[in-house]
Design a protein around this motif. Structure first.
Motif, PDB file in Angstrom:
ATOM      1  N   GLU B  22      -2.507   3.449   4.935  1.00  0.00           N
ATOM      2  CA  GLU B  22      -1.094   3.165   5.174  1.00  0.00           C
ATOM      3  C   GLU B  22      -0.814   1.665   5.265  1.00  0.00           C
ATOM      4  OE1 GLU B  22       1.207   5.413   4.802  1.00  0.00           O
ATOM      5  OE2 GLU B  22       2.625   3.757   4.976  1.00  0.00           O
ATOM      6  N   ALA B  23      -1.708   0.926   5.916  1.00  0.00           N
ATOM      7  CA  ALA B  23      -1.481  -0.517   6.079  1.00  0.00           C
ATOM      8  C   ALA B  23      -1.481  -1.226   4.729  1.00  0.00           C
ATOM      9  CB  ALA B  23      -2.566  -1.101   6.992  1.00  0.00           C
ATOM     10  N   THR B  24      -2.458  -0.884   3.891  1.00  0.00           N
ATOM     11  CA  THR B  24      -2.531  -1.510   2.564  1.00  0.00           C
ATOM     12  C   THR B  24      -1.330  -1.099   1.715  1.00  0.00           C
ATOM     13  OG1 THR B  24      -4.941  -1.361   2.716  1.00  0.00           O
ATOM     14  CG2 THR B  24      -4.018  -1.874   0.561  1.00  0.00           C
ATOM     15  N   ALA B  25      -0.962   0.172   1.788  1.00  0.00           N
ATOM     16  CA  ALA B  25       0.178   0.651   1.000  1.00  0.00           C
ATOM     17  C   ALA B  25       1.451  -0.091   1.396  1.00  0.00           C
ATOM     18  CB  ALA B  25       0.347   2.153   1.202  1.00  0.00           C
ATOM     19  N   THR B  26       1.631  -0.317   2.671  1.00  0.00           N
ATOM     20  CA  THR B  26       2.827  -1.028   3.150  1.00  0.00           C
ATOM     21  C   THR B  26       2.837  -2.462   2.623  1.00  0.00           C
ATOM     22  OG1 THR B  26       2.849   0.317   5.144  1.00  0.00           O
ATOM     23  CG2 THR B  26       4.086  -1.751   5.223  1.00  0.00           C
ATOM     24  N   ALA B  27       1.669  -3.108   2.654  1.00  0.00           N
ATOM     25  CA  ALA B  27       1.575  -4.491   2.179  1.00  0.00           C
ATOM     26  C   ALA B  27       1.866  -4.575   0.679  1.00  0.00           C
ATOM     27  CB  ALA B  27       0.180  -5.038   2.483  1.00  0.00           C
ATOM     28  N   VAL B  28       1.355  -3.606  -0.070  1.00  0.00           N
ATOM     29  CA  VAL B  28       1.585  -3.608  -1.523  1.00  0.00           C
ATOM     30  C   VAL B  28       3.065  -3.386  -1.817  1.00  0.00           C
ATOM     31  CG1 VAL B  28       1.092  -2.407  -3.694  1.00  0.00           C
ATOM     32  CG2 VAL B  28      -0.756  -2.851  -2.077  1.00  0.00           C
ATOM     33  N   ARG B  29       3.671  -2.447  -1.106  1.00  0.00           N
ATOM     34  CA  ARG B  29       5.104  -2.165  -1.324  1.00  0.00           C
ATOM     35  C   ARG B  29       5.951  -3.394  -0.997  1.00  0.00           C
ATOM     36  NH1 ARG B  29       4.220   2.672   1.534  1.00  0.00           N
ATOM     37  NH2 ARG B  29       3.769   4.410   0.154  1.00  0.00           N
ATOM     38  N   ALA B  30       5.568  -4.083   0.055  1.00  0.00           N
ATOM     39  CA  ALA B  30       6.333  -5.271   0.456  1.00  0.00           C
ATOM     40  C   ALA B  30       6.244  -6.350  -0.624  1.00  0.00           C
ATOM     41  CB  ALA B  30       5.797  -5.806   1.783  1.00  0.00           C
ATOM     42  N   HIS B  31       5.042  -6.512  -1.182  1.00  0.00           N
ATOM     43  CA  HIS B  31       4.884  -7.503  -2.249  1.00  0.00           C
ATOM     44  C   HIS B  31       5.719  -7.107  -3.477  1.00  0.00           C
ATOM     45  CE1 HIS B  31       2.712 -10.467  -4.788  1.00  0.00           C
ATOM     46  NE2 HIS B  31       3.024  -9.589  -5.732  1.00  0.00           N
ATOM     47  N   VAL B  32       5.634  -5.836  -3.833  1.00  0.00           N
ATOM     48  CA  VAL B  32       6.350  -5.360  -5.027  1.00  0.00           C
ATOM     49  C   VAL B  32       7.862  -5.549  -4.874  1.00  0.00           C
ATOM     50  CG1 VAL B  32       6.952  -3.260  -6.312  1.00  0.00           C
ATOM     51  CG2 VAL B  32       4.559  -3.743  -5.753  1.00  0.00           C
ATOM     52  N   ALA B  33       8.342  -5.366  -3.650  1.00  0.00           N
ATOM     53  CA  ALA B  33       9.787  -5.492  -3.405  1.00  0.00           C
ATOM     54  C   ALA B  33      10.288  -6.914  -3.668  1.00  0.00           C
ATOM     55  CB  ALA B  33      10.101  -5.080  -1.971  1.00  0.00           C
ATOM     56  N   GLY B  34       9.378  -7.895  -3.537  1.00  0.00           N
ATOM     57  CA  GLY B  34       9.814  -9.275  -3.716  1.00  0.00           C
ATOM     58  C   GLY B  34       9.253  -9.965  -4.940  1.00  0.00           C
ATOM     59  N   CYS B  35       8.624  -9.227  -5.836  1.00  0.00           N
ATOM     60  CA  CYS B  35       7.992  -9.839  -7.015  1.00  0.00           C
ATOM     61  C   CYS B  35       8.410  -9.058  -8.261  1.00  0.00           C
ATOM     62  CB  CYS B  35       6.467  -9.825  -6.864  1.00  0.00           C
ATOM     63  SG  CYS B  35       5.601 -10.436  -8.329  1.00  0.00           S
ATOM     64  N   ALA B  36       9.194  -9.703  -9.105  1.00  0.00           N
ATOM     65  CA  ALA B  36       9.735  -9.016 -10.285  1.00  0.00           C
ATOM     66  C   ALA B  36       8.621  -8.575 -11.236  1.00  0.00           C
ATOM     67  CB  ALA B  36      10.698  -9.946 -11.015  1.00  0.00           C
ATOM     68  N   GLU B  37       7.597  -9.444 -11.405  1.00  0.00           N
ATOM     69  CA  GLU B  37       6.488  -9.114 -12.301  1.00  0.00           C
ATOM     70  C   GLU B  37       5.770  -7.843 -11.850  1.00  0.00           C
ATOM     71  OE1 GLU B  37       4.509 -10.663 -15.089  1.00  0.00           O
ATOM     72  OE2 GLU B  37       6.620 -11.014 -15.514  1.00  0.00           O
ATOM     73  N   CYS B  38       5.421  -7.826 -10.555  1.00  0.00           N
ATOM     74  CA  CYS B  38       4.683  -6.673 -10.028  1.00  0.00           C
ATOM     75  C   CYS B  38       5.577  -5.432  -9.972  1.00  0.00           C
ATOM     76  CB  CYS B  38       4.105  -6.989  -8.649  1.00  0.00           C
ATOM     77  SG  CYS B  38       2.754  -8.192  -8.727  1.00  0.00           S
ATOM     78  N   ALA B  39       6.872  -5.635  -9.721  1.00  0.00           N
ATOM     79  CA  ALA B  39       7.802  -4.502  -9.685  1.00  0.00           C
ATOM     80  C   ALA B  39       7.890  -3.861 -11.071  1.00  0.00           C
ATOM     81  CB  ALA B  39       9.179  -4.975  -9.237  1.00  0.00           C
ATOM     82  N   ASP B  40       7.885  -4.695 -12.099  1.00  0.00           N
ATOM     83  CA  ASP B  40       7.933  -4.199 -13.469  1.00  0.00           C
ATOM     84  C   ASP B  40       6.677  -3.378 -13.783  1.00  0.00           C
ATOM     85  OD1 ASP B  40       9.174  -3.953 -15.915  1.00  0.00           O
ATOM     86  OD2 ASP B  40       8.166  -5.709 -16.754  1.00  0.00           O
ATOM     87  N   GLU B  41       5.522  -3.929 -13.365  1.00  0.00           N
ATOM     88  CA  GLU B  41       4.271  -3.210 -13.627  1.00  0.00           C
ATOM     89  C   GLU B  41       4.195  -1.932 -12.792  1.00  0.00           C
ATOM     90  OE1 GLU B  41       0.931  -5.551 -14.421  1.00  0.00           O
ATOM     91  OE2 GLU B  41      -0.522  -4.082 -13.694  1.00  0.00           O
ATOM     92  N   TRP B  42       4.762  -1.962 -11.595  1.00  0.00           N
ATOM     93  CA  TRP B  42       4.767  -0.779 -10.727  1.00  0.00           C
ATOM     94  C   TRP B  42       5.531   0.364 -11.397  1.00  0.00           C
ATOM     95  CZ3 TRP B  42       2.839   2.433  -7.681  1.00  0.00           C
ATOM     96  CH2 TRP B  42       3.564   3.215  -6.792  1.00  0.00           C
ATOM     97  N   LEU B  43       6.646   0.045 -12.034  1.00  0.00           N
ATOM     98  CA  LEU B  43       7.411   1.070 -12.752  1.00  0.00           C
ATOM     99  C   LEU B  43       6.559   1.688 -13.864  1.00  0.00           C
ATOM    100  CD1 LEU B  43      10.972  -0.517 -13.180  1.00  0.00           C
ATOM    101  CD2 LEU B  43      10.298   1.379 -11.690  1.00  0.00           C
ATOM    102  N   LEU B  44       5.844   0.832 -14.553  1.00  0.00           N
ATOM    103  CA  LEU B  44       5.013   1.323 -15.658  1.00  0.00           C
ATOM    104  C   LEU B  44       3.872   2.197 -15.149  1.00  0.00           C
ATOM    105  CD1 LEU B  44       4.396   1.296 -18.692  1.00  0.00           C
ATOM    106  CD2 LEU B  44       2.987  -0.718 -18.302  1.00  0.00           C
ATOM    107  N   VAL B  45       3.213   1.754 -14.073  1.00  0.00           N
ATOM    108  CA  VAL B  45       2.092   2.531 -13.517  1.00  0.00           C
ATOM    109  C   VAL B  45       2.587   3.894 -13.021  1.00  0.00           C
ATOM    110  CG1 VAL B  45       0.406   2.620 -11.631  1.00  0.00           C
ATOM    111  CG2 VAL B  45       0.674   0.531 -12.966  1.00  0.00           C
ATOM    112  N   GLN B  46       3.768   3.908 -12.397  1.00  0.00           N
ATOM    113  CA  GLN B  46       4.341   5.191 -11.965  1.00  0.00           C
ATOM    114  C   GLN B  46       4.637   6.087 -13.167  1.00  0.00           C
ATOM    115  OE1 GLN B  46       7.544   3.346  -9.447  1.00  0.00           O
ATOM    116  NE2 GLN B  46       7.130   5.137  -8.180  1.00  0.00           N
ATOM    117  N   ALA B  47       5.165   5.474 -14.211  1.00  0.00           N
ATOM    118  CA  ALA B  47       5.479   6.240 -15.420  1.00  0.00           C
ATOM    119  C   ALA B  47       4.216   6.838 -16.028  1.00  0.00           C
ATOM    120  CB  ALA B  47       6.176   5.346 -16.434  1.00  0.00           C
ATOM    121  N   LEU B  48       3.151   6.035 -16.044  1.00  0.00           N
ATOM    122  CA  LEU B  48       1.879   6.536 -16.571  1.00  0.00           C
ATOM    123  C   LEU B  48       1.380   7.705 -15.730  1.00  0.00           C
ATOM    124  CD1 LEU B  48       0.150   3.142 -17.395  1.00  0.00           C
ATOM    125  CD2 LEU B  48       0.436   5.035 -19.012  1.00  0.00           C
TER     126      LEU B  48
END
Lengths: 180, 171
Positions: B22-48
């Motif tokens: 849970e701690a790591t997941a929260t940290a990753v989500r927080a980063h993704v929320a503020g980083c357009a590059e990682c947010a874009d890749e997150w959408l792709l990984v979810q799609a995959l």
């Protein structure tokens, strides 16, 4: 029950343990064979062969790699063998679009509701084989880079590079098609 | 992309699979929320993840049956549950039977078809009838096949010959 316990029982011919291993890894194995063969029926045959060979060759599993990695390597070999045979017969469709539509896990629309599962299939087919397999094994089957390297017989570093290059290329393709 | 982004993108598949603590997941989500590059890749990984191909219905049962069948010394079977030897035998029956049927049809046709009579006269018709007559007593001789040996029906084939036929079909 974890893999080690199931494997120990399966080695002794316990059918329930064998069935449990098949149930646990059916999607992963089928996904790999489908990715190589791009045909539902052939992928099922290759996946079935992989389970038969793996579960009857458990004495050859030494535990150096995880059972999942070992099994997926067998699945890859089964698919490649069947693929070569089918290529000789010229029966493999050139494009997956010519075969039956594949069944996806979730909703039909993905990527913030923009991309359909079938479209993702199309984009994946644009990748070179090693990048495509690295992306599938990492993003869909949760293998580590080291495990991907063992499965597709390359180094851990090469597996990492193939994954990231594949993801980068997919983002470019998706952006081009959907203006993401 | 800095090192943090590299680390984050390495963790995205595990986040999509919900296998992070849970701690790591929260940290990753927080980063993704503020980083357009990682947010874009997150959408792709979810799609995959969401579009992952899964085994067809019934596959698990078929694979389990194949494993059990092999345990009892059976040969490998395909998705229809038919052994390759059975397919080879069926095809051999069809090919040999078909050849016999065609041959018999041609013989019957030659024997029973009325001769073609033209203005040039009956002599031509008589010659045609005479030519057809010997075939009524002809003996059928199957075309030789190295895989089949001297057998003319599948029941005469040995297991080794059927295997050879299967190999020939595979190649």
């Amino acid at each position: 029950m974890d893999d080690a316990a199931l494997i120990a029982l399966a080695r002794e011919g316990d059918r329930h343990a064998q069935d449990a291993l098949i149930r646990r890894y059916a999607d992963d194995v089928y996904r790999v064979t489908f990715r190589v063969l791009e045909d539902r029926d052939l992928a099922q045959d290759a996946a079935q062969d992989a389970f038969v060979n793996a579960l009857h060759g458990l004495h050859g599993f030494r535990g150096d790699a995880s059972f999942k990695t070992w099994l997926l390597r067998i699945a890859l070999n089964s698919a490649r063998t069947l693929g070569r045979r089918q290529t000789r017969r010229r029966e493999i469709p050139l494009l997956a679009a010519e075969s039956e539509p594949v069944k996806a896990r979730g909703a039909a629309e993905v990527v913030a509701g923009k991309m359909e599962g079938a479209r993702m299939e199309y984009l994946l087919q644009q990748l070179p084989p090693k990048q495509r397999m690295a992306v599938i094994l990492r993003a869909q089957s949760e293998l580590s880079y080291a495990e991907i390297g063992e499965a597709i017989e390359c180094s851990e570093g090469s597996a990492r590079v193939n994954y990231h290059m594949g993801i980068k290329r997919l983002r470019e393709l998706a952006a081009h098609e959907y203006d993401m | 992309m800095n090192m943090t982004c590299d680390r984050i993108t390495d963790l995205l598949p595990a986040l999509a699979a919900r296998s992070l603590d849970e701690a790591t997941a929260t940290a990753v989500r927080a980063h993704v929320a503020g980083c357009a590059e990682c947010a874009d890749e997150w959408l792709l990984v979810q799609a995959l993840r969401d579009s992952a191909v899964v085994a067809p219905d019934g596959f698990v049962d078929r694979a389990a049956a194949a494993v059990a069948f092999r345990s009892h010394g059976g040969r490998s079977r395909n998705r229809w549950g038919v052994s390759h030897l059975t397919i080879a035998a069926t095809l051999a029956v069809a090919m040999i039977g078909g050849a016999i049927a065609v041959d018999q049809f041609q013989r019957d046709t030659a024997r029973t078809a009325p001769p073609i009579v033209t203005d040039s006269g009956a002599a031509e018709a008589a010659a045609a009838t005479a030519a057809a007559a010997p075939s009524a007593t002809a003996v059928y001789t199957p075309v030789g096949d190295p895989a089949l040996g001297s057998a003319s029906v599948v029941s005469e084939l040995t297991a080794a010959q059927l295997e050879a036929l299967l190999e020939e079909m595979d190649s």
